[in-house]
Scaffold this motif. Structure first.
Motif, mmCIF file in Angstrom:
data_model
loop_
_atom_site.group_PDB
_atom_site.id
_atom_site.type_symbol
_atom_site.label_atom_id
_atom_site.label_comp_id
_atom_site.label_asym_id
_atom_site.label_seq_id
_atom_site.Cartn_x
_atom_site.Cartn_y
_atom_site.Cartn_z
ATOM 1 N N ILE A 91 0.835 -1.205 0.000
ATOM 2 C CA ILE A 91 0.000 0.000 0.000
ATOM 3 C C ILE A 91 0.869 1.255 0.000
ATOM 4 C CG2 ILE A 91 -1.654 1.345 1.355
ATOM 5 C CD1 ILE A 91 -2.901 -1.270 2.268
ATOM 6 N N GLY A 92 1.915 1.266 0.835
ATOM 7 C CA GLY A 92 2.820 2.409 0.866
ATOM 8 C C GLY A 92 3.533 2.616 -0.455
ATOM 9 N N ALA A 93 3.987 1.510 -1.087
ATOM 10 C CA ALA A 93 4.668 1.630 -2.379
ATOM 11 C C ALA A 93 3.717 2.135 -3.457
ATOM 12 C CB ALA A 93 5.260 0.278 -2.778
ATOM 13 N N ALA A 94 2.512 1.600 -3.480
ATOM 14 C CA ALA A 94 1.539 2.033 -4.488
ATOM 15 C C ALA A 94 1.151 3.494 -4.303
ATOM 16 C CB ALA A 94 0.299 1.143 -4.417
ATOM 17 N N TRP A 95 1.022 3.913 -3.051
ATOM 18 C CA TRP A 95 0.686 5.308 -2.782
ATOM 19 C C TRP A 95 1.798 6.241 -3.272
ATOM 20 C CZ3 TRP A 95 -1.837 6.698 2.558
ATOM 21 C CH2 TRP A 95 -2.442 7.958 2.466
ATOM 22 N N LYS A 117 15.149 10.786 -15.953
ATOM 23 C CA LYS A 117 15.957 10.790 -14.730
ATOM 24 C C LYS A 117 15.103 10.796 -13.461
ATOM 25 C CE LYS A 117 16.753 15.826 -14.824
ATOM 26 N NZ LYS A 117 17.820 16.865 -14.832
ATOM 27 N N ASN A 118 13.862 11.205 -13.524
ATOM 28 C CA ASN A 118 13.001 11.171 -12.336
ATOM 29 C C ASN A 118 12.388 9.794 -12.094
ATOM 30 O OD1 ASN A 118 12.392 13.950 -10.872
ATOM 31 N ND2 ASN A 118 12.707 14.407 -13.038
ATOM 32 N N LEU A 119 12.694 8.856 -12.977
ATOM 33 C CA LEU A 119 12.230 7.496 -12.712
ATOM 34 C C LEU A 119 12.913 6.888 -11.494
ATOM 35 C CD1 LEU A 119 11.987 5.991 -16.308
ATOM 36 C CD2 LEU A 119 10.125 6.730 -14.799
ATOM 37 N N VAL A 120 13.999 7.504 -11.025
ATOM 38 C CA VAL A 120 14.652 7.015 -9.813
ATOM 39 C C VAL A 120 13.706 7.122 -8.612
ATOM 40 C CG1 VAL A 120 15.691 9.255 -9.242
ATOM 41 C CG2 VAL A 120 16.785 7.150 -8.467
ATOM 42 N N SER A 121 12.805 8.099 -8.637
ATOM 43 C CA SER A 121 11.814 8.209 -7.555
ATOM 44 C C SER A 121 10.868 7.017 -7.556
ATOM 45 C CB SER A 121 11.024 9.510 -7.708
ATOM 46 O OG SER A 121 11.865 10.642 -7.692
ATOM 47 N N ILE A 122 10.519 6.527 -8.741
ATOM 48 C CA ILE A 122 9.672 5.332 -8.835
ATOM 49 C C ILE A 122 10.403 4.116 -8.284
ATOM 50 C CG2 ILE A 122 8.357 3.871 -10.410
ATOM 51 C CD1 ILE A 122 7.247 6.662 -10.165
ATOM 52 N N ILE A 123 11.697 4.049 -8.518
ATOM 53 C CA ILE A 123 12.492 2.919 -8.019
ATOM 54 C C ILE A 123 12.530 2.939 -6.492
ATOM 55 C CG2 ILE A 123 14.805 1.912 -7.981
ATOM 56 C CD1 ILE A 123 15.180 2.973 -10.821
ATOM 57 N N PHE A 124 12.683 4.122 -5.902
ATOM 58 C CA PHE A 124 12.678 4.218 -4.443
ATOM 59 C C PHE A 124 11.337 3.766 -3.865
ATOM 60 C CE2 PHE A 124 16.096 7.726 -4.588
ATOM 61 C CZ PHE A 124 17.101 6.785 -4.425
ATOM 62 N N CYS A 125 10.250 4.118 -4.524
ATOM 63 C CA CYS A 125 8.935 3.680 -4.047
ATOM 64 C C CYS A 125 8.768 2.176 -4.194
ATOM 65 C CB CYS A 125 7.830 4.406 -4.811
ATOM 66 S SG CYS A 125 7.743 6.187 -4.502
ATOM 67 N N VAL A 185 4.870 6.887 1.479
ATOM 68 C CA VAL A 185 4.221 8.192 1.351
ATOM 69 C C VAL A 185 5.263 9.303 1.323
ATOM 70 C CG1 VAL A 185 2.638 9.806 2.460
ATOM 71 C CG2 VAL A 185 2.102 7.366 2.418
ATOM 72 N N CYS A 186 6.293 9.192 2.179
ATOM 73 C CA CYS A 186 7.346 10.206 2.229
ATOM 74 C C CYS A 186 8.097 10.293 0.900
ATOM 75 C CB CYS A 186 8.306 9.884 3.371
ATOM 76 S SG CYS A 186 9.732 10.980 3.484
ATOM 77 N N VAL A 187 8.486 9.128 0.364
ATOM 78 C CA VAL A 187 9.222 9.123 -0.903
ATOM 79 C C VAL A 187 8.319 9.611 -2.036
ATOM 80 C CG1 VAL A 187 10.407 7.656 -2.578
ATOM 81 C CG2 VAL A 187 10.794 7.328 -0.136
ATOM 82 N N GLY A 188 7.047 9.274 -2.011
ATOM 83 C CA GLY A 188 6.139 9.704 -3.063
ATOM 84 C C GLY A 188 5.937 11.210 -3.090
ATOM 85 N N VAL A 189 5.739 11.799 -1.916
ATOM 86 C CA VAL A 189 5.529 13.247 -1.863
ATOM 87 C C VAL A 189 6.805 13.987 -2.258
ATOM 88 C CG1 VAL A 189 4.997 15.178 -0.335
ATOM 89 C CG2 VAL A 189 3.693 13.052 -0.164
ATOM 90 N N SER A 190 7.948 13.542 -1.715
ATOM 91 C CA SER A 190 9.213 14.209 -2.072
ATOM 92 C C SER A 190 9.564 13.980 -3.535
ATOM 93 C CB SER A 190 10.338 13.709 -1.167
ATOM 94 O OG SER A 190 10.523 12.306 -1.300
#
Length: 240
Positions: A91-95, A117-125, A185-190
């Motif tokens: 749930i956290g990853a999907a969010w 280059k912003n796909l790295v944020s998807i990898i963190f999630c 949620v933190c990684v998604g918002v940031s």
């Protein structure tokens, strides 16, 4: 006198007469004085024993609802912990992916360079969900089954150890699941803010990326503590 007439009435009508004796109040009859104090003590002990048996026969939930948690099978607690560890992490990853992905897609319309280059944020999630999968595998490997598990009035050592292990894995699931939920949620918002800032000012990408790295470490903390907690869960091999 009055005492003489009472004794005469007892002799004629067989009516018991209660008189005071050195041992207490007794009944005067054909067999002599019978002490009733000892009989009262005997009846008191019988009543106390009956009360103890009746209290033992009562269901525990009539006195405390806490025993409901003890009535649940420890294997049920264990698998609930696995479900929480995996489910809440996903749930956290999907969010987080939902928040970051929508910003990348929206910002990529005007600034297509941010899409790669912003796909790295998807990898963190996505790493948050991987944490939950890893912990679910570790917890599942801890469980050792038995042919039958019945809780009696006197627990055997292997039964008590099994119950503690079940509660331990349930706590592990809560620790890992909720830490990964807030991490996602933190990684998604940031990550969403990183994509929008990169679209306006490219030099902001590296600075926002550092914020995402520290945010993703929150889930890693939960995994480390969960592994330490899971080491305390040991299911005995009892097959009979």
């Amino acid at each position: 006198s009055h005492l003489g007439s009472s004794i005469h009435r007892v002799a004629q009508e067989k009516v018991p007469l209660f008189v005071r004796t050195p041992r207490g109040v007794g009944a005067l009859g054909e067999m002599g004085p019978v002490p009733t104090v000892d009989m009262a003590h005997h009846h008191t002990h019988e009543h106390a024993a009956t009360a103890v048996v009746a209290a033992a026969a009562r269901h525990c939930y009539e006195t405390s609802y806490l025993c409901v948690f003890e009535a649940v099978s420890p294997y049920m607690w264990s698998y609930m912990g696995i479900a929480f560890a995996l489910g809440i992490s996903v749930i956290g990853a999907a969010w987080g992916i939902f928040l970051t992905g929508s910003s990348i897609v929206g910002g990529g319309i005007k600034a297509p360079r941010i899409s790669s280059k912003n796909l790295v944020s998807i990898i963190f999630c996505e790493a948050v969900a991987i944490y939950g999968v890893i912990m679910a595998i570790i917890m599942a490997n801890k469980i050792e089954g038995s042919l039958i598990f019945e809780v009696t009035s006197k627990l055997e050592p292997w039964q008590a150890q099994t119950m503690v292990s079940g509660w331990c894995l349930f706590a592990v699931g809560l620790s890992v699941g909720f830490s990964n939920l807030f991490c996602g949620v933190c990684v998604g918002v940031s990550g969403s803010g990183c994509a929008l800032a990169d679209a306006q000012k490219p030099e902001m990408f590296v600075k926002m990326l550092i914020v995402e790295i520290f945010g993703s470490a929150l889930g890693l903390f939960g995994v480390i503590v969960g592994i330490i907690q899971a080491n305390g869960a040991t299911f005995p091999k009892h097959l009979g």
